[in-house]
Design an enzyme around this catalytic site. Structure first.
Site, PDB file in Angstrom:
ATOM      1  NE  ARG A 131      -1.759  -0.888  -6.131  1.00 53.20           N
ATOM      2  CZ  ARG A 131      -1.816  -0.605  -4.833  1.00 53.20           C
ATOM      3  NH1 ARG A 131      -0.790  -0.050  -4.242  1.00 53.20           N
ATOM      4  NH2 ARG A 131      -2.890  -0.871  -4.134  1.00 53.20           N
ATOM      5  CD  GLU A 149       3.818   0.300   4.022  1.00 62.57           C
ATOM      6  OE1 GLU A 149       3.883  -0.265   2.932  1.00 62.57           O
ATOM      7  OE2 GLU A 149       2.786   0.314   4.723  1.00 62.57           O
ATOM      8  CG  ASP A 150       3.383   2.234   0.247  1.00 59.09           C
ATOM      9  OD1 ASP A 150       3.308   2.144   1.489  1.00 59.09           O
ATOM     10  OD2 ASP A 150       2.378   2.149  -0.487  1.00 59.09           O
ATOM     11  CE  LYS A 187       0.951  11.414   2.583  1.00 60.90           C
ATOM     12  NZ  LYS A 187      -0.495  11.195   2.450  1.00 60.90           N
ATOM     13  CG  ASP A 193      -3.533   2.368  -4.064  1.00 63.35           C
ATOM     14  OD1 ASP A 193      -2.756   2.420  -3.095  1.00 63.35           O
ATOM     15  OD2 ASP A 193      -4.744   2.123  -3.949  1.00 63.35           O
ATOM     16  CG  PHE A 251      -3.528  10.690  -1.384  1.00 64.27           C
ATOM     17  CD1 PHE A 251      -3.670  10.015  -0.179  1.00 64.27           C
ATOM     18  CD2 PHE A 251      -3.626   9.974  -2.571  1.00 64.27           C
ATOM     19  CE1 PHE A 251      -3.909   8.644  -0.149  1.00 64.27           C
ATOM     20  CE2 PHE A 251      -3.871   8.604  -2.547  1.00 64.27           C
ATOM     21  CZ  PHE A 251      -4.012   7.951  -1.334  1.00 64.27           C
ATOM     22  CB  VAL A 252       2.290  11.088  -3.298  1.00 60.77           C
ATOM     23  CG1 VAL A 252       2.678  12.519  -2.973  1.00 60.77           C
ATOM     24  CG2 VAL A 252       2.676  10.177  -2.140  1.00 60.77           C
ATOM     25  CE  LYS A 274      -3.785  -5.327  -4.606  1.00 61.33           C
ATOM     26  NZ  LYS A 274      -4.895  -4.822  -5.455  1.00 61.33           N
ATOM     27  N   GLY A 275       1.502  -1.777  -2.017  1.00 54.78           N
ATOM     28  CA  GLY A 275       2.179  -0.497  -2.221  1.00 54.78           C
ATOM     29  C   GLY A 275       3.689  -0.539  -2.378  1.00 54.78           C
ATOM     30  CG  ASP A 300      -0.907   9.255   6.342  1.00 54.00           C
ATOM     31  OD1 ASP A 300      -0.630  10.295   6.938  1.00 54.00           O
ATOM     32  OD2 ASP A 300      -1.971   9.100   5.715  1.00 54.00           O
TER      33      ASP A 300
END
Ligand code: IMP
Ligand code: MG
Length: 174
Positions: free
Chosen positions: A161, A95-96, A127, A155, A148-149, A40-41, A99
């Site tokens: 979101r 992609e959002d 990141k 989310d 963590f954002v 979903k990101g 990491d």
């Protein structure tokens, strides 16, 4: 809680998303692209990005997850696969955030096996200091520190979101 101050403002995000769309439009001039959003990101980023791309596109989506609360589980689960056959197509994975890189690496290799004409990665946030695997991000919005954002599609336990900007998420103990 979400800290009050935006980490990246609506204006900063929108300006950068337009720049990425411009770069993609120039790079793919004259060819058709299949833009794949990883849900979903990436939902918000995907919809802002694609509406500024000037070359013909098709859209498709993958629903995948690897995160439990705020840490990666290391295993990628595909909840829904693509509808399109990507054989011979120019594909961009959207992609959002990257990491450890495990999620995208897994999805990238999975799609590569389907013989696309080309396969590139576009991620809003990177990141970089957290990377565990080698991964080339062809179109990157922002490199960010190890925080963590949430917001703009990202989310914490499926919440936040819909924040229009990005904020740093901090848990309040007690
Ligand atoms: P990776 O597999 O470790 O690269 O994790 C990537 C995925 O983890 C992303 O698709 C996000 O869903 C999630 N993720 C990583 N960092 C954050 C964050 O700071 N906020 C929200 N989600 C995150
Ligand atoms: Mg994600």
């Amino acid at each position: 809680m979400v800290t009050g101050k935006p980490f990246l403002t609506v204006e900063q995000i929108q300006a950068r998303v337009r720049e990425l769309a411009e770069k993609i439009s120039a790079d793919y001039e004259g060819s058709e692209i299949l833009v794949v959003g990883i849900l979903k990101g990436a939902v918000i980023f995907f919809s802002d990005l694609t509406r500024h791309i000037r070359t013909p596109i098709n859209m498709d989506f993958l629903i995948a997850s690897s995160y439990i609360k705020d840490h990666t589980s290391g295993k990628v689960k595909i909840h829904a696969d693509l509808r399109e056959d990507i054989n011979g197509k120019h594909v961009i994975l959207v992609e959002d955030i990257v990491d450890s890189g495990l999620t995208l690496k897994y999805l990238y290799e999975m799609l590569l096996e389907r013989n696309p004409a080309s396969l590139k990665i576009c991620a809003l946030l990177d990141k970089k200091s957290r990377r565990k695997v080698d991964l080339q991000i062809d179109y990157r919005g922002f490199e960010i520190p190890d925080e963590f954002v949430v917001g703009y599609g990202l989310d914490y336990e499926d919440k936040f979101r819909n924040l229009p900007y990005l904020a740093i998420f901090k848990k309040v103990s007690g």
